[in-house]
Design a protein around this motif. Structure first.
Motif, PDB file in Angstrom:
ATOM      1  N   SER A   1       7.375  -3.277   3.754  1.00 44.67           N
ATOM      2  CA  SER A   1       7.233  -4.732   3.742  1.00 44.67           C
ATOM      3  C   SER A   1       8.624  -5.351   3.761  1.00 44.67           C
ATOM      4  O   SER A   1       9.431  -5.117   2.859  1.00 44.67           O
ATOM      5  CB  SER A   1       6.468  -5.185   2.494  1.00 44.67           C
TER       6      SER A   1
ATOM      7  N   LYS B   1       0.830  -1.200   0.000  1.00 44.76           N
ATOM      8  CA  LYS B   1       0.000   0.000   0.000  1.00 44.76           C
ATOM      9  C   LYS B   1       0.870   1.257   0.000  1.00 44.76           C
ATOM     10  O   LYS B   1       2.039   1.221   0.393  1.00 44.76           O
ATOM     11  CB  LYS B   1      -0.924   0.001   1.220  1.00 44.76           C
TER      12      LYS B   1
ATOM     13  N   ASP C   1       3.420   2.268   2.842  1.00 45.32           N
ATOM     14  CA  ASP C   1       3.668   1.103   3.692  1.00 45.32           C
ATOM     15  C   ASP C   1       5.064   0.520   3.451  1.00 45.32           C
ATOM     16  O   ASP C   1       5.696   0.767   2.422  1.00 45.32           O
ATOM     17  CB  ASP C   1       2.628   0.015   3.434  1.00 45.32           C
TER      18      ASP C   1
END
Length: 471
Positions: A444, A439, A442
């Protein structure tokens, strides 16, 4: 190397075919952050093809030895690794006695030494891990997918295994030696009579030890028949198998023999840049067991910005002299000691673990689909076409067979672990190890681990790409 060696020994040639069309992936190739650790690796890989008895690699002191130049005088203490990769062939063809691979440790001190075997595995090409055709991408969660003994060994060690033939610990009394490995490379019943064995052990010793790898044919009686085992050797040994050498016989070979033959091709000095570079095979102690890296934008950053949509960047893996892919970084482990006719560095980093962390950050205003993949571009030192070069169709030569572990959080935020077996040919772009939907704003984290397998050919790259958005 064993499949190519097999064709050579059989006199087989592959008909020349026109090279596939090249595809250029315009991009940046970055040097890999971090560096190898300082754990020494006993690296026994020359000669690869062993036809005579003798010393493969000895780090013993030369004092009292018949051939002092066969001993490199390098002690181990604490953490160290032992890697061995050798091939036996019946020569002449009717000589079908198995060749034994022995690895011996010696305690020079005045107190008992304990050596912990943390992880260890040793497999034959036949029947343990034959070179079979496999898909380019296979799920391998159970570790049942492999082609070749080196492939299987690296998969076991990646999973933290210690094969059942190895005890958790051996004890070596003062001034004495013990066998760490005493296993055959059988050729009888094989067509052609050719076989190989790969071994990797991660060890920890509470005292100083010296190590040697040795080659000896199965022992025979005066009438030529294989004799029974006179003295059990309880560590990684087929106890009771006819012809198994004893500890005393291994010690005698170590004390009185020269290096085994035939010798491999003499390597090209590193400073020479001629096209026909000979890297040579490794016989010595290499500096490093693991390369840990946090892949971030710079030393002050805490994350790795993903590429812009439609763009890509890569990190070199196992780069070497003449194959740095334009970034100048040489990852080949340095040799702490070596025989003068063997490789100057541990080109290929066989048995070395790469542990890479990618804290990916989507710094755009919309969700992005990001892939992380391993690729095998054409080897070059400078990117003459401004990017990595691949083939549009699969080439013949397999350059990488191995298992890669990938850890990440899926789209629901749940932790996932994948073991993926890759078979990549020269110039193969490869499939994504993981595909992430990140997103806007975001982060990760992706973690990639693998051990560089024997019978692989460097370099490879770890590639991060962001899918282009359709208009």
């Amino acid at each position: 190397m064993l499949p190519l060696l097999l064709n050579f020994l059989l006199g087989q040639t592959t008909p020349a075919m026109p090279p596939p069309e090249e595809v250029v992936q315009l991009q940046e190739v970055r040097p890999l952050p971090g560096q190898l650790d300082t754990v020494p690796m006993f690296n026994s890989n020359s000669p690869e093809l062993v036809l005579e008895e003798g010393i493969l690699l000895s780090t013993f002191p030369p004092d009292g030895k018949k051939v002092p130049t066969a001993h490199l005088n390098f002690p181990f203490r604490g953490r160290f690794d032992i890697f061995a990769h050798h091939v036996a062939k019946a020569e002449p063809p009717e000589n079908l006695r198995p060749l034994y691979l022995g690895i011996i440790l010696y305690n020079p001190g005045s107190e008992l030494v304990k050596v912990n075997i943390l992880q260890a595995a040793s497999y034959l090409s036949q029947p343990d891990a034959p070179f079979i055709e496999l898909p380019s991408f296979s799920q391998n969660i159970l570790g049942k997918v492999f082609a070749g003994p080196g492939d299987r060994v690296m998969s076991d060690i990646l999973r933290g295994k210690r094969q059942e033939i190895f005890p958790a610990q051996i004890e070596i009394p003062p001034g004495q030696s013990r066998m760490l490995l005493n296993l055959p490379i059988p050729v009888q019943g094989l067509t052609p009579p050719l076989n190989g064995r790969s071994t990797l052990m991660r060890l920890w010793s509470n005292g100083t030890v010296y190590a040697a790898s040795l080659a000896m044919f199965a022992r025979v009686n005066p009438d030529g028949s294989e004799r029974g085992l006179r003295q059990p050797v309880r560590v990684a040994s087929p106890t009771g198998e006819a012809g198994t050498p004893t500890l005393e016989e291994w010690q005698n070979l170590l004390d009185n023999s020269d290096v085994a033959r035939p010798r491999d091709k003499t390597p090209t000095p590193l400073e020479e840049t001629r096209k026909s570079r000979i890297y040579g095979r490794v016989a010595g102690v290499a500096g490093g067991s693991q390369w840990q890296a946090l892949l971030i934008d710079n030393l002050k950053a805490r994350y790795l910005n993903i590429p812009q949509p439609g763009e890509v960047f890569s990190y070199a893996l196992s780069s070497l002299h003449g194959g740095t892919l334009g970034n100048g970084q040489i990852q080949s482990a340095s040799m702490l000691v070596r025989y003068p006719d063997t490789a100057y560095r541990a080109h290929g980093n066989y048995g070395i673990q790469y542990s890479l962390r990618l804290p990916l950050y989507n710094n755009t205003q919309i969700p992005q689909t990001v892939s992380v993949s391993m690729q095998t571009p054409l080897k070059e030192d400078q990117l003459v076409k401004g990017g990595l070069r691949f083939f549009s169709m699969s080439a013949r030569q397999v350059f990488f067979r191995g298992t890669v572990r990938v850890r990440y959080n899926d789209d629901q935020g749940l932790p996932r672990t994948k073991f993926v077996h890759l078979v990549q040919r020269r110039g193969q772009m490869g499939e994504p190890l993981v595909l992430l939907n990140i997103k806007a704003g975001d982060r990760s984290l992706v973690e990639v681990d693998f051990l560089y397998p024997p019978d692989a050919t460097p370099p490879q790259v770890l590639t991060v790409s962001t899918q282009a958005k359709s208009r």
